[in-house]
Design a protein around this motif. Sequence first.
Motif, PDB file in Angstrom:
ATOM      1  N   ILE A  10       0.929  -1.266  -0.111  1.00 11.25           N
ATOM      2  CA  ILE A  10      -0.058  -0.022  -0.025  1.00 11.25           C
ATOM      3  C   ILE A  10       1.013   1.284   0.080  1.00 11.25           C
ATOM      4  O   ILE A  10       0.604   2.119  -0.668  1.00 11.25           O
ATOM      5  CB  ILE A  10      -0.987  -0.053   1.513  1.00 11.25           C
ATOM      6  CG1 ILE A  10      -2.037  -1.149   0.958  1.00 11.25           C
ATOM      7  CG2 ILE A  10      -1.736   1.457   1.276  1.00 11.25           C
ATOM      8  CD1 ILE A  10      -2.724  -1.443   2.165  1.00 11.25           C
ATOM      9  N   LEU A  11       1.891   1.309   0.768  1.00 13.66           N
ATOM     10  CA  LEU A  11       2.792   2.351   0.813  1.00 13.66           C
ATOM     11  C   LEU A  11       3.583   2.729  -0.465  1.00 13.66           C
ATOM     12  O   LEU A  11       3.592   3.760  -1.024  1.00 13.66           O
ATOM     13  CB  LEU A  11       3.907   2.204   1.710  1.00 13.66           C
ATOM     14  CG  LEU A  11       4.937   3.445   2.080  1.00 13.66           C
ATOM     15  CD1 LEU A  11       3.981   4.365   2.444  1.00 13.66           C
ATOM     16  CD2 LEU A  11       5.988   2.974   3.293  1.00 13.66           C
ATOM     17  N   SER A  12       3.944   1.518  -1.058  1.00 16.81           N
ATOM     18  CA  SER A  12       4.474   1.636  -2.424  1.00 16.81           C
ATOM     19  C   SER A  12       3.754   2.121  -3.511  1.00 16.81           C
ATOM     20  O   SER A  12       3.991   2.997  -4.324  1.00 16.81           O
ATOM     21  CB  SER A  12       5.386   0.531  -2.726  1.00 16.81           C
ATOM     22  OG  SER A  12       4.570  -0.647  -3.015  1.00 16.81           O
ATOM     23  N   SER A  13       2.417   1.697  -3.501  1.00 17.12           N
ATOM     24  CA  SER A  13       1.499   2.058  -4.596  1.00 17.12           C
ATOM     25  C   SER A  13       1.093   3.494  -4.138  1.00 17.12           C
ATOM     26  O   SER A  13       0.919   4.345  -5.086  1.00 17.12           O
ATOM     27  CB  SER A  13       0.061   1.082  -4.534  1.00 17.12           C
ATOM     28  OG  SER A  13       0.478  -0.198  -4.495  1.00 17.12           O
ATOM     29  N   LEU A  14       1.050   4.035  -3.031  1.00 20.07           N
ATOM     30  CA  LEU A  14       0.780   5.477  -2.795  1.00 20.07           C
ATOM     31  C   LEU A  14       1.884   5.987  -3.004  1.00 20.07           C
ATOM     32  O   LEU A  14       1.608   7.427  -3.709  1.00 20.07           O
ATOM     33  CB  LEU A  14       0.431   5.819  -1.294  1.00 20.07           C
ATOM     34  CG  LEU A  14      -0.834   5.303  -0.802  1.00 20.07           C
ATOM     35  CD1 LEU A  14      -1.109   5.469   0.777  1.00 20.07           C
ATOM     36  CD2 LEU A  14      -2.261   5.876  -1.561  1.00 20.07           C
ATOM     37  N   MET A  15       3.262   5.898  -3.025  1.00 14.95           N
ATOM     38  CA  MET A  15       4.231   6.496  -3.493  1.00 14.95           C
ATOM     39  C   MET A  15       4.329   6.612  -5.110  1.00 14.95           C
ATOM     40  O   MET A  15       4.652   7.784  -5.516  1.00 14.95           O
ATOM     41  CB  MET A  15       5.554   6.119  -2.801  1.00 14.95           C
ATOM     42  CG  MET A  15       5.720   6.364  -1.386  1.00 14.95           C
ATOM     43  SD  MET A  15       7.040   5.579  -0.674  1.00 14.95           S
ATOM     44  CE  MET A  15       8.352   6.685  -1.473  1.00 14.95           C
ATOM     45  N   LEU A  16       4.141   5.601  -5.781  1.00 17.14           N
ATOM     46  CA  LEU A  16       3.790   5.427  -7.179  1.00 17.14           C
ATOM     47  C   LEU A  16       2.826   6.691  -7.625  1.00 17.14           C
ATOM     48  O   LEU A  16       2.985   7.408  -8.623  1.00 17.14           O
ATOM     49  CB  LEU A  16       3.744   4.292  -7.620  1.00 17.14           C
ATOM     50  CG  LEU A  16       3.635   4.035  -9.137  1.00 17.14           C
ATOM     51  CD1 LEU A  16       5.103   4.403  -9.716  1.00 17.14           C
ATOM     52  CD2 LEU A  16       3.390   2.656  -9.367  1.00 17.14           C
ATOM     53  N   LEU A  17       1.653   6.544  -7.285  1.00 15.63           N
ATOM     54  CA  LEU A  17       0.636   7.516  -7.283  1.00 15.63           C
ATOM     55  C   LEU A  17       1.101   8.850  -7.193  1.00 15.63           C
ATOM     56  O   LEU A  17       0.823   9.614  -8.284  1.00 15.63           O
ATOM     57  CB  LEU A  17      -0.702   6.891  -6.652  1.00 15.63           C
ATOM     58  CG  LEU A  17      -1.921   8.078  -6.918  1.00 15.63           C
ATOM     59  CD1 LEU A  17      -2.277   7.769  -8.336  1.00 15.63           C
ATOM     60  CD2 LEU A  17      -2.933   7.637  -6.010  1.00 15.63           C
ATOM     61  N   LEU A  18       1.750   9.113  -6.265  1.00 15.16           N
ATOM     62  CA  LEU A  18       2.004  10.483  -5.982  1.00 15.16           C
ATOM     63  C   LEU A  18       3.241  10.976  -6.941  1.00 15.16           C
ATOM     64  O   LEU A  18       3.142  11.846  -7.481  1.00 15.16           O
ATOM     65  CB  LEU A  18       2.797  10.641  -4.448  1.00 15.16           C
ATOM     66  CG  LEU A  18       3.458  11.885  -4.000  1.00 15.16           C
ATOM     67  CD1 LEU A  18       2.317  12.943  -3.812  1.00 15.16           C
ATOM     68  CD2 LEU A  18       4.310  11.863  -2.931  1.00 15.16           C
ATOM     69  N   ILE A  19       4.176  10.179  -7.379  1.00 21.26           N
ATOM     70  CA  ILE A  19       4.993  10.304  -8.269  1.00 21.26           C
ATOM     71  C   ILE A  19       4.330  10.526  -9.767  1.00 21.26           C
ATOM     72  O   ILE A  19       4.758  11.654 -10.474  1.00 21.26           O
ATOM     73  CB  ILE A  19       6.194   9.427  -8.589  1.00 21.26           C
ATOM     74  CG1 ILE A  19       7.159   9.377  -7.245  1.00 21.26           C
ATOM     75  CG2 ILE A  19       6.974   9.392  -9.847  1.00 21.26           C
ATOM     76  CD1 ILE A  19       7.860   8.037  -7.146  1.00 21.26           C
ATOM     77  N   VAL A  20       3.128   9.627 -10.012  1.00 27.29           N
ATOM     78  CA  VAL A  20       2.735   9.982 -11.345  1.00 27.29           C
ATOM     79  C   VAL A  20       1.910  11.296 -11.535  1.00 27.29           C
ATOM     80  O   VAL A  20       1.941  11.932 -12.355  1.00 27.29           O
ATOM     81  CB  VAL A  20       1.820   8.745 -11.579  1.00 27.29           C
ATOM     82  CG1 VAL A  20       0.854   8.911 -12.688  1.00 27.29           C
ATOM     83  CG2 VAL A  20       2.595   7.456 -11.826  1.00 27.29           C
TER      84      VAL A  20
END
Length: 89
Positions: free
Chosen positions: A12-22
């Motif tokens: 979940i944390l890595s998915s949220l960070m990826l979404l933030l970068i995108v």
Amino acid sequence: MYIKYAVWGLLILSSLMLLLIVLRNRSSGRLLSALGLNVVVAAFLLYGLNLLSAYTQVDLPINTATIGTVTVLGVPGLLLLVGLKLILI
């Protein structure tokens, strides 16, 4: 049991960070959408080949290795996998 929660939390944390970068950088969104489109096209090519397996007698599994090969190499990658299947088996 705690490892299961740690893995889910990390996912979940890595998915949220990826979404933030995108969302922050438009060029990374274009790159991810192009990669996603290539993966979908590769899956459809492999699925189409498997639909024709009654006529061609060639069936390839749809897994991460075959999809990755066809995603990176395209139609020549599909032909490479078919050639390997015919030569090795």
